[in-house]
Design an enzyme around this catalytic site. Structure first.
Site, PDB file in Angstrom:
ATOM      1  N   LYS A   1       0.807  -1.226   0.000  1.00  0.00           N
ATOM      2  CA  LYS A   1       0.000   0.000   0.000  1.00  0.00           C
ATOM      3  C   LYS A   1       0.838   1.274   0.000  1.00  0.00           C
ATOM      4  O   LYS A   1       1.787   1.394   0.774  1.00  0.00           O
ATOM      5  CB  LYS A   1      -0.850   0.066   1.276  1.00  0.00           C
ATOM      6  CG  LYS A   1      -1.967  -0.923   1.343  1.00  0.00           C
ATOM      7  CD  LYS A   1      -2.735  -0.672   2.630  1.00  0.00           C
ATOM      8  CE  LYS A   1      -3.598  -1.845   3.011  1.00  0.00           C
ATOM      9  NZ  LYS A   1      -4.529  -2.244   1.966  1.00  0.00           N
TER      10      LYS A   1
ATOM     11  N   GLY B   1      -8.335  -8.135   5.825  1.00  0.00           N
ATOM     12  CA  GLY B   1      -7.204  -7.620   6.586  1.00  0.00           C
ATOM     13  C   GLY B   1      -7.293  -8.077   8.017  1.00  0.00           C
ATOM     14  O   GLY B   1      -6.907  -9.197   8.376  1.00  0.00           O
ATOM     15  N   SER B   2      -7.887  -7.233   8.841  1.00  0.00           N
ATOM     16  CA  SER B   2      -7.937  -7.468  10.289  1.00  0.00           C
ATOM     17  C   SER B   2      -8.654  -8.762  10.646  1.00  0.00           C
ATOM     18  O   SER B   2      -8.313  -9.411  11.641  1.00  0.00           O
ATOM     19  CB  SER B   2      -8.655  -6.292  10.955  1.00  0.00           C
ATOM     20  OG  SER B   2      -8.351  -5.092  10.278  1.00  0.00           O
TER      21      SER B   2
ATOM     22  N   GLY C   1     -10.942  -2.252   9.171  1.00  0.00           N
ATOM     23  CA  GLY C   1     -10.519  -2.341  10.564  1.00  0.00           C
ATOM     24  C   GLY C   1     -11.655  -2.311  11.561  1.00  0.00           C
ATOM     25  O   GLY C   1     -11.427  -2.234  12.765  1.00  0.00           O
TER      26      GLY C   1
ATOM     27  N   ARG D   1     -23.593  -2.749  -3.034  1.00  0.00           N
ATOM     28  CA  ARG D   1     -24.977  -2.591  -3.525  1.00  0.00           C
ATOM     29  C   ARG D   1     -25.120  -1.282  -4.306  1.00  0.00           C
ATOM     30  O   ARG D   1     -25.774  -1.234  -5.340  1.00  0.00           O
ATOM     31  CB  ARG D   1     -25.959  -2.578  -2.345  1.00  0.00           C
ATOM     32  CG  ARG D   1     -26.315  -3.944  -1.848  1.00  0.00           C
ATOM     33  CD  ARG D   1     -27.577  -3.869  -0.996  1.00  0.00           C
ATOM     34  NE  ARG D   1     -27.947  -5.149  -0.454  1.00  0.00           N
ATOM     35  CZ  ARG D   1     -28.629  -6.078  -1.117  1.00  0.00           C
ATOM     36  NH1 ARG D   1     -29.009  -5.858  -2.358  1.00  0.00           N
ATOM     37  NH2 ARG D   1     -28.931  -7.221  -0.542  1.00  0.00           N
TER      38      ARG D   1
HETATM   39  O1  LIG Z   1      -6.456  -3.575   1.284  1.00  0.00           O
HETATM   40  C1  LIG Z   1      -7.236  -3.155   2.020  1.00  0.00           C
HETATM   41  C2  LIG Z   1      -7.659  -1.787   1.834  1.00  0.00           C
HETATM   42  O2  LIG Z   1      -6.641  -1.024   1.276  1.00  0.00           O
HETATM   43  C3  LIG Z   1      -7.609  -4.015   3.123  1.00  0.00           C
HETATM   44  O3  LIG Z   1      -7.270  -5.317   2.794  1.00  0.00           O
HETATM   45  C4  LIG Z   1      -8.978  -4.018   3.597  1.00  0.00           C
HETATM   46  O4  LIG Z   1      -9.664  -2.860   3.418  1.00  0.00           O
HETATM   47  C5  LIG Z   1      -8.845  -4.477   4.967  1.00  0.00           C
HETATM   48  O5  LIG Z   1      -9.895  -4.119   5.756  1.00  0.00           O
HETATM   49  P1  LIG Z   1     -10.212  -5.029   6.995  1.00  0.00           P
HETATM   50  O6  LIG Z   1      -9.060  -4.933   7.924  1.00  0.00           O
HETATM   51  O7  LIG Z   1     -11.462  -4.437   7.537  1.00  0.00           O
HETATM   52  O8  LIG Z   1     -10.395  -6.420   6.440  1.00  0.00           O
END
Ligand SMILES: O=C(CO)[C@H](O)[C@H](O)COP(=O)(O)O
EC number: 4.3.3.6
Length: 293
Positions: A80, A234-235, A152, A164
């Site tokens: 990123k 991600g999280s 997050g 949607r």
């Molecule tokens: O690449 C991403 C955004 O740039 C993330 O993978 C994504 O948004 C992660 O969010 P979360 O932690 O809620 O799964």
């Protein structure tokens, strides 16, 4: 001038279709993700929930982490850069990442301009919460779109809303006559030619993954049910009780998103998912999805 062809850049994202892209913070997590069946990993210093907890300015990862991850996996590695941060993107490109995410999860470097992604050989993914954002990012050279969701939070509600909304806007555009498209392009703030492409294809010209708040196998399957081409997590994995189990279960549920018995099976005894945040408790400044339009 465009570096690298759109066909190749977009094609690489097409190859991830139906899969899960997982955020990883080190080599060990990258190996867990690959073993679980992730189609790619996103190397970063902190997952979004840790970024929220830490506060301050979130920047690109230490290059050591990115290099470490590239070394241990054979699947594509993403990383990123901050919105508008041309140099972070160039640095990450120089490290040899396979895909760049110009991400609202990091603190934006530029409040107005996104990176001119056409100048890069490496392809980019960008977040969007509506069709206008998605097409503006594609116009700047993004080869893949993902919903912004509310990263997050472990709360799927915003990703659902964005998916949607984008799909309902696409349906509307599909039904407009060609002469009505000029006004719609003006309303959305996007080039007519791109909107015409959406009108003719009945979808975005690049793949659209779901991201931001996926925390369980059922969440991932829900996003696929709503038309996502794949899922970013991600999280949800590395802030859960059992990352290995969650990672595998989320991959299974994404692949077999209409097999509800299988989703029930893989959801058994997973341990606690990440705790999660009610979106209503976030202040406007805490909403990452509002960054970059
Ligand atoms: O690449 C991403 C955004 O740039 C993330 O993978 C994504 O948004 C992660 O969010 P979360 O932690 O809620 O799964």
């Amino acid at each position: 001038m465009e570096t690298g062809t759109s066909r190749v850049k977009r094609g690489m994202a097409e190859m991830q279709k139906g899969g899960v892209i997982m955020d990883v913070m080190n080599a060990e997590q990258a190996k867990i993700a690959e073993a679980a069946g992730a189609v790619a990993v996103m190397a970063l210093e902190r997952v979004p929930s840790d970024i929220r907890a830490a506060g301050g300015v979130a920047r690109m990862a230490d290059p050591t982490i990115v290099e470490e991850v590239i070394k241990v996996v054979s699947i594509p590695v993403m990383a990123k850069a901050r919105i508008g941060h041309y140099v972070e993107a160039k640095v990450l490109e120089s490290l040899g990442v396979d895909y760049l995410d110009e991400s609202e999860v990091l603190t934006p470097a530029d409040e107005v301009f996104h990176i001119n992604k056409r100048e890069f050989t490496v392809p980019f993914v960008c977040g969007a919460k509506d069709l206008g954002e998605a097409l503006r990012r594609i116009n700047e050279g993004a080869s893949m779109i993902r919903t912004k969701g509310e990263p997050g939070t472990g709360n799927i509600v915003e990703a659902v809303r964005h998916m949607r909304f984008i799909n309902s806007q696409i349906r509307k555009v599909t039904n407009l006559s060609k002469d009505e498209l000029y006004n719609e392009a003006k309303n959305l703030g996007v080039p007519y030619e791109l909107l015409l492409e959406v009108h003719e294809l009945g979808k975005l010209p690049v793949v659209n993954f779901a991201a931001g708040g996926v925390a369980t196998p059922a969440d991932a399957a829900l996003m696929m049910h709503l038309g996502a081409d794949g899922v970013f997590v991600g999280s949800g994995i590395f802030k859960s009780d059992n990352p290995e189990k969650f990672a595998r279960a989320i991959v299974e549920a994404t692949t077999h998103y209409t097999d509800y018995k299988l989703i029930a099976e893989v959801s058994k005894n997973l341990g606690a998912p990440m705790k999660g945040i009610d979106i209503a408790t976030l202040t406007p400044a805490e909403r990452m999805s509002e960054r970059g339009r």
